[in-house]
Design an enzyme around this catalytic site. Structure first.
Site, short mmCIF file in Angstrom:
data_model
loop_
_atom_site.label_atom_id
_atom_site.label_comp_id
_atom_site.label_asym_id
_atom_site.label_seq_id
_atom_site.Cartn_x
_atom_site.Cartn_y
_atom_site.Cartn_z
N SER A 32 0.79 -1.21 -0.12
CA SER A 32 -0.02 0.01 -0.09
C SER A 32 0.99 1.26 0.06
CB SER A 32 -0.85 0.00 1.24
OG SER A 32 -1.60 1.18 1.34
N TYR A 38 -2.26 -0.81 10.30
CA TYR A 38 -2.48 -1.10 8.66
C TYR A 38 -1.08 -0.66 7.92
CZ TYR A 38 -4.28 -1.24 3.99
OH TYR A 38 -4.28 -1.25 2.52
#
Length: 251
Positions: A143, A157
């Site tokens: 990401s 995350y």
């Protein structure tokens, strides 16, 4: 088309959004696809049905890929359906689950986020690597958050995706001599349920406006990149974390 003809692919978290787009794209390029899901059985069935409607082959397999016994079952079902050779492994399963500040974090939430995003990547790769040989490709989903720390309340995350990015580099070195390429893709703002659930509309509008291309990305655009990395066209690309964010952040 058909640049993946004859190849077998396993896609974790393939029931919706980016995972579905990847599964469908790999199938349209000729791969037979194992679509993994955990909770979304209906979504996985829809993915498989879409692939079959396009003339492809696919099966759906339920497995919580944060659990080793479930990973073993996923591997067994893949072998049962398509044989004991895997050419493409896409570690897409993951999630944010909630936005929490440092003081809101607890051990159970830590374990959930790290296990689903990072532990799954490690042990799915460990399980399937013996079935992969020269010319095989592993693509992990990292990401943009791995680079910039993510938005507010996404520290775990972002950190788990940072671990995925680093593990990708390490595995490229370890598995390269076997002819297995390992790369990651690092999406920025992609218009999916992920952001529908966890990102406010005004934040999405602001981020899209600050992107050189002035829009959100599409799941299909991520899938196109994954299919390229899985193909022989990318035969000398390994150890890379490839940004796909419309120019919002550069390597």
């Amino acid at each position: 088309m058909n640049k993946l003809k004859g190849k077998i692919a396993v896609v974790t978290g393939g029931s919706r959004d980016i995972g579905r787009a990847i599964s469908v794209k790999l199938a349209t390029e000729g791969a037979r696809v194992v679509v993994n899901f955990n909770n979304s059985e209906l979504g996985a069935k829809e993915t498989v049905d879409q692939i079959k409607s396009l003339g492809g082959e696919a099966i759906a397999v339920k497995a919580d890929v944060s659990k080793l016994d479930n990973i073993a079952n996923l591997k067994a079902k893949s072998i049962e359906a398509f044989g004991d050779k895997i050419d493409i492994l896409v570690n897409n399963a993951g999630g944010l689950f909630a936005r929490k500040s440092l003081q809101e974090l607890d051990e159970s939430f830590y374990n959930l986020v790290i296990d689903v995003n990072f532990k799954s990547t490690v042990f799915v790769m460990q399980a399937f690597e013996p079935l992969m040989g020269n010319g095989a490709s592993i693509i992990n989903l990292s990401s943009q958050a791995a680079r910039d720390g993510g938005g507010g309340g996404s520290s775990l995350y972002a950190s788990s995706k940072g671990a995925v990015s680093t593990f990708t580099r390490a595995m490229a070195k370890e598995l390269g001599p076997k002819g297995i390429r390992v790369n990651a893709v690092c999406p920025g703002l992609i218009g999916t349920k992920f952001h529908d659930d966890f990102t406010k509309d005004e934040v999405r509008t602001k981020v899209a406006a600050g992107t050189p291309l002035k829009r959100e990305g599409k799941a299909e655009e991520v899938a196109d990149l994954v299919a390229y990395l899985a193909s022989d066209e990318a035969s000398f690309i390994t150890g890379n974390n490839v940004d796909i964010n419309g120019g919002l952040a550069f390597s």
